[in-house]
Design a protein around this motif. Structure first.
Motif, short mmCIF file in Angstrom:
data_model
loop_
_atom_site.label_atom_id
_atom_site.label_comp_id
_atom_site.label_asym_id
_atom_site.label_seq_id
_atom_site.Cartn_x
_atom_site.Cartn_y
_atom_site.Cartn_z
N LYS A 271 0.81 -1.22 0.00
CA LYS A 271 0.00 0.00 0.00
C LYS A 271 0.84 1.27 0.00
CE LYS A 271 -3.69 2.34 2.54
NZ LYS A 271 -4.61 2.27 3.71
N ILE A 275 1.36 4.73 -3.07
CA ILE A 275 0.80 6.05 -2.82
C ILE A 275 1.09 7.01 -3.97
CG2 ILE A 275 0.98 8.09 -1.35
CD1 ILE A 275 1.29 6.24 1.03
N SER A 278 -1.73 7.26 -6.37
CA SER A 278 -3.08 7.39 -5.83
C SER A 278 -3.81 8.66 -6.28
CB SER A 278 -3.03 7.36 -4.29
OG SER A 278 -2.48 6.14 -3.83
N TRP A 279 -3.09 9.70 -6.62
CA TRP A 279 -3.75 10.96 -6.98
C TRP A 279 -4.56 10.85 -8.26
CZ3 TRP A 279 -2.62 13.32 -11.64
CH2 TRP A 279 -1.49 12.83 -12.31
N LYS A 282 -8.39 8.63 -7.09
CA LYS A 282 -8.45 8.64 -5.63
C LYS A 282 -9.61 7.80 -5.10
CE LYS A 282 -8.25 11.75 -1.67
NZ LYS A 282 -8.23 13.17 -1.24
N VAL A 283 -10.80 7.94 -5.69
CA VAL A 283 -11.97 7.21 -5.21
C VAL A 283 -11.77 5.70 -5.36
CG1 VAL A 283 -14.42 6.79 -5.57
CG2 VAL A 283 -13.53 9.12 -5.69
N VAL A 285 -8.92 4.05 -5.53
CA VAL A 285 -7.87 3.60 -4.61
C VAL A 285 -8.40 3.48 -3.19
CG1 VAL A 285 -5.66 4.23 -3.56
CG2 VAL A 285 -6.00 4.51 -6.01
N GLU A 286 -9.13 4.49 -2.72
CA GLU A 286 -9.67 4.45 -1.36
C GLU A 286 -10.65 3.29 -1.19
OE1 GLU A 286 -11.35 8.29 -0.76
OE2 GLU A 286 -9.41 9.25 -0.29
N ASP A 287 -11.49 3.07 -2.19
CA ASP A 287 -12.46 1.97 -2.13
C ASP A 287 -11.74 0.63 -2.11
OD1 ASP A 287 -14.98 0.78 -2.10
OD2 ASP A 287 -15.00 0.56 -4.27
N TRP A 289 -8.65 -0.18 -0.99
CA TRP A 289 -7.99 -0.51 0.29
C TRP A 289 -8.99 -0.65 1.42
CZ3 TRP A 289 -3.51 -2.49 -0.15
CH2 TRP A 289 -2.67 -2.12 -1.20
N PHE A 290 -10.13 0.04 1.32
CA PHE A 290 -11.18 -0.13 2.32
C PHE A 290 -11.76 -1.54 2.26
CE2 PHE A 290 -15.72 -0.03 3.43
CZ PHE A 290 -15.65 0.43 4.74
N LYS A 293 -9.35 -4.16 3.72
CA LYS A 293 -9.30 -4.23 5.18
C LYS A 293 -10.51 -4.96 5.76
CE LYS A 293 -6.53 -0.15 6.28
NZ LYS A 293 -6.53 1.18 6.96
#
Length: 297
Positions: A271, A275, A278-279, A282-283, A285-287, A289-290, A293
């Motif tokens: 992860k 980074i 990631s820019w 962004k949406v 990438v965040e989804d 890794w969420f 987890k």
């Protein structure tokens, strides 16, 4: 010194074009391919391959008749040079050839042809590639050594996954992909996921970005790799979603996570190194890794 190197490079390019013209005089299609390849792999280190020249080379790779000749020509160009600019541009062209959105007949040689490695051996023999002729070529050299490994990993990922559908995380194609993946046995699904994680790990091993000198060829490589990363990410999300459903519903026949746990740990470890990409999305990438987890281990 830089101007002298540039002049020598231009002379080499002109000489190579003249030689190709004579060698392939009786084979106009092959001649056009080689001239396009030479024009897209010049000794100029200030910019990546020209888009129109690369497009001309790639156009041959879409033909079942000329695809093997195209790949062979690029590999020969790469094998025969010790110039970092030529080598990097050759690898960029090879990368674009094997990308799904550029080559309709990629299965013809991705499945049956080992571009770079066979039986664990590097066919190109450039593990120790180093060009000391300028600061830019010194910066390019570690990227070339890494890029060879990366392209092998990418082509292997294509073979393991079968194909790379081009879809976003919320498109109809994603539902089709999930339906396809749901038919896989769990062990094979974990194997696929582990292989894609290996692909992420390979991206993480990329060299550091040039600190003192702007290198547009490196920027071009990073852009292509970022595109691959965002193409693979939804595929991993689908597989993790299916695996999580099987973990949380014992009636589906899979209650253990011994095999999946280590894969998820390895995924988490990539992860931080990702980074830098990631820019762009962004949406997504965040989804991604969420969701990662949220899977039981």
């Amino acid at each position: 010194m830089a101007k002298l190197k540039s002049l020598i490079g231009k002379l080499k390019d002109k000489a190579s074009e003249g030689k190709a013209g004579m060698v392939h005089a009786l084979r106009p299609n092959t001649r056009s391919l080689h001239l396009a390849l030479l024009k897209s792999t010049t000794h100029n280190c200030t910019k990546p391959p020209a888009d129109d020249c690369v497009a001309a080379v790639i156009s041959y790779s879409g033909s079942r008749r000329y695809a093997p000749a195209t790949v062979s020509a690029v590999l020969s160009r790469l094998q025969d040079t010790r110039d970092a600019c030529v080598a990097a541009k050759s690898l960029i062209i090879l990368h674009k050839i094997i990308k799904p959105d550029h080559n309709l007949n990629r299965e013809f040689y991705i499945k049956d042809h080992h571009f770079i490695y066979s039986e664990g051996r590097n066919n190109l023999k450039i593990n120790n590639f180093r060009d000391h002729s300028s600061h830019l070529t010194l910066e390019l050299s570690p990227w070339i050594r890494w890029y060879v490994r990366y392209l092998d990993c990418l082509s292997s990922a294509y073979r393991v996954l079968g194909y790379f559908p081009n879809f976003t995380s919320y498109s109809k194609e994603r539902a089709v992909e999930k339906n396809r993946v749901s038919s896989y046995k769990t062990g094979y699904l974990v194997h696929q996921t582990g292989f894609v994680v290996s692909f992420f790990e390979c991206i993480c091993q990329r060299p550091e970005n040039p600190a003192l000198y702007q290198n547009k060829i490196v920027d071009g490589i990073r852009e292509l790799v970022a595109q691959d990363y965002f193409s693979v990410m939804p595929l991993v999300m689908v597989r993790l979603e299916v695996l999580n459903e099987r973990l949380t519903k014992p009636d589906l026949g899979y209650t253990g996570s011994d095999e999946l746990g280590p894969v998820l740990v390895r995924l988490e470890q990539t992860k931080e190194k990702m980074i830098g990409f990631s820019w762009r999305c962004k949406v997504l990438v965040e989804d991604f890794w969420f969701r990662g987890k949220g899977i039981e281990r």
